[in-house]
Enzyme design. Structure first.
Site, mmCIF file in Angstrom:
data_model
loop_
_atom_site.group_PDB
_atom_site.id
_atom_site.type_symbol
_atom_site.label_atom_id
_atom_site.label_comp_id
_atom_site.label_asym_id
_atom_site.label_seq_id
_atom_site.Cartn_x
_atom_site.Cartn_y
_atom_site.Cartn_z
ATOM 1 N N ARG A 52 -48.498 -56.649 160.402
ATOM 2 C CA ARG A 52 -48.391 -55.805 158.750
ATOM 3 C C ARG A 52 -47.907 -54.741 158.603
ATOM 4 O O ARG A 52 -47.378 -53.964 158.325
ATOM 5 C CB ARG A 52 -48.917 -56.664 157.862
ATOM 6 C CG ARG A 52 -48.399 -55.700 156.458
ATOM 7 C CD ARG A 52 -49.366 -57.019 155.137
ATOM 8 N NE ARG A 52 -50.903 -57.431 155.395
ATOM 9 C CZ ARG A 52 -51.595 -56.981 155.627
ATOM 10 N NH1 ARG A 52 -52.097 -55.331 155.063
ATOM 11 N NH2 ARG A 52 -53.472 -57.180 155.418
ATOM 12 N N TYR A 104 -26.192 -57.245 141.866
ATOM 13 C CA TYR A 104 -26.416 -58.484 142.871
ATOM 14 C C TYR A 104 -27.432 -59.045 141.642
ATOM 15 O O TYR A 104 -27.783 -58.713 141.119
ATOM 16 C CB TYR A 104 -26.909 -58.176 144.351
ATOM 17 C CG TYR A 104 -27.963 -59.698 144.681
ATOM 18 C CD1 TYR A 104 -26.185 -59.898 145.351
ATOM 19 C CD2 TYR A 104 -29.009 -59.710 144.733
ATOM 20 C CE1 TYR A 104 -26.836 -61.343 145.729
ATOM 21 C CE2 TYR A 104 -29.333 -60.643 145.586
ATOM 22 C CZ TYR A 104 -28.410 -61.872 146.072
ATOM 23 O OH TYR A 104 -29.157 -62.948 146.603
HETATM 24 C C1 LIG Z 1 -27.595 -60.319 149.419
HETATM 25 C C2 LIG Z 1 -28.272 -59.538 148.203
HETATM 26 C C3 LIG Z 1 -29.201 -58.587 148.486
HETATM 27 C C4 LIG Z 1 -29.975 -59.791 148.729
HETATM 28 O O1 LIG Z 1 -31.033 -60.085 149.692
HETATM 29 P P1 LIG Z 1 -30.943 -60.504 150.066
HETATM 30 O O2 LIG Z 1 -31.472 -60.436 151.444
HETATM 31 O O3 LIG Z 1 -30.794 -61.992 149.979
HETATM 32 O O4 LIG Z 1 -32.826 -61.183 149.608
HETATM 33 C C5 LIG Z 1 -29.561 -57.581 147.590
HETATM 34 N N1 LIG Z 1 -28.484 -56.713 147.182
HETATM 35 C C6 LIG Z 1 -27.059 -57.336 147.909
HETATM 36 C C7 LIG Z 1 -25.573 -56.234 147.459
HETATM 37 C C8 LIG Z 1 -26.937 -58.597 148.481
HETATM 38 O O5 LIG Z 1 -25.628 -59.101 148.523
#
Ligand SMILES: *Cc1c(COP(=O)(O)O)cnc(C)c1O
Length: 387
Positions: A52, A104
């Site tokens: 970790r 997002y």
């Molecule tokens: C997909 C995405 C995230 C989240 O990432 P995960 O790997 O799905 O947890 C954050 N920011 C953007 C712009 C994304 O496209």
């Protein structure tokens, strides 16, 4: 830093970080699939104690992403949202963050539903206009969090301008660079403090893993994030670290093709009467075109567009042969999605619509298939979807 840290990014993608194994000469980083490491006497060990806190395969990836972003310290997490959560954990109750109004959906959700419980507040503003950022700053604001291009409307924020405002007020500038990757845009070079990636997307590139990355330059900030990475524990596993290093090697060639395909499709879509509006930062008509040109290599490979009334999107999705209806983006295969009901469904309709994200919006992640066949696939499906 490896001896390649001053090389061109195309070389760094292949050789950066720790790119081979000093014990055997293996040209790829071995997968150190271990949770713990033997010690001679307590505290006397070879630099590794527990996975970790640190793992050599993850370390190789962390050094690689730091070099690619021209930063000093990299951190790998179990997902993009694990990376975002760890970064937001830098803040304390009473702190506030100014964020882009078009972020997002999962980023919005974790601020709105999780960190709000700990009294960390957010202000959503249209960060493409720097004055809105300035206006939202008060004594409690500790950071500016931007996505450029934003998701899914591909709005552009001036990273250098936002960072200057942040510095003047003693705030951190955090940039989610998922849509562009360091091959297209490097926010730390423009004054940002923290770069975040969902490496699930272009960096991984093959839709076969979930991962998140963070890069910073400042040593004190690196210590805090390193502490939180270990304390919270949402780290990336050795095998996934290996897969991500493997994906990153081809990032340059993939993106060159992704972008060329996207430019071709934008051009074809713009000839169609069915398409009311195209959101693509590489188009001269895009309001952020000049700022994007100043800070990024090109307009990337994400396209959002709105159809005119009188189309049935379910028919459109069913009529596609090559492009898959799916969440996510940045893989070699083209994906289409409907943000209002899929990736951004967690954002209340009023907030979505106020940000310009209507029910008629479609988002296309252009893959590296044949450009002409892709254009025919989407255009054919649009025509079939006419009511
Ligand atoms: C997909 C995405 C995230 C989240 O990432 P995960 O790997 O799905 O947890 C954050 N920011 C953007 C712009 C994304 O496209």
């Amino acid at each position: 830093m490896s001896k390649y840290s001053n090389n061109n990014i195309s070389t760094k993608l292949i050789h950066g970080g720790i790119s081979n194994d000093e014990h055997t000469g293996a040209v790829n980083v071995p997968i150190y699939q271990t949770s713990t490491y033997g010690q001679e006497v307590p505290g006397k060990h070879k630099g590794w104690e527990y996975s970790r806190s640190g793992n050599p395969t993850r370390k190789a990836l962390e050094e690689l992403i730091a070099e690619l972003e021209n930063g000093k310290f990299g951190f790998a997490f179990a997902s993009g949202l694990a990376a975002i959560s760890t970064v937001v954990s830098l803040f304390k109750p009473g702190d506030e963050i100014v964020i882009s109004n078009d972020v997002y959906g999962g980023t919005f959700r974790i601020l709105d539903k999780v960190f709000s419980k700990y009294d960390i507040k957010y202000h959503q503003v249209d960060t493409s206009n720097l004055k809105n950022i300035e206006d939202a700053i008060n004594d409690k604001v500790k950071a500016i969090y931007i996505e450029t291009p934003s998701n899914p409307l591909l709005g552009i924020t001036d990273i250098e301008g936002a960072s200057k405002i942040a510095k003047a007020h003693g705030l951190l500038t955090i940039v989610d660079n998922t849509f562009y990757t360091p091959y297209i845009q490097r926010p730390l070079e423009l004054g940002a403090d923290i770069v975040i990636h969902s490496a699930t997307k272009y960096l991984g590139g093959h839709s076969d893993l979930i991962a998140g990355l963070v890069v910073v330059n400042d040593e004190k900030l690196a210590q805090e994030i390193g502490f939180l990475q270990n304390a919270i524990g949402a780290i990336l596993q050795p095998f996934d670290s290996f897969l991500l290093i493997r994906g990153i090697k081809t990032l340059g060639v993939r993106l060159d093709r992704h972008v060329a395909n996207a430019e071709y499709i934008v051009n074809e879509l713009s000839k169609l009467e069915d398409v009311k509006k195209i959101y693509y930062p590489g188009l001269e008509s895009h309001p952020g075109y000049d700022v994007n040109k100043k800070q990024a290599k090109n307009g990337g490979a994400m396209i959002s567009f709105e159809l005119t009334d009188g189309h049935d999107t379910d028919t459109l999705f069913r009529s596609l042969n090559i492009i898959t209806l799916a969440e996510s983006l940045g893989g070699v295969e083209s994906l289409i999605e409907h943000p209002a009901s899929m990736t951004h469904a967690s954002i209340p309709k009023e907030i979505r619509e106020a940000a310009g994200l209507g029910d008629g919006l479609l988002r296309l992640s252009v893959g590296i298939e044949d450009a002409k066949e892709l254009a025919e696939d989407i255009i054919g499906a649009i025509k079939k979807s006419r009511k």
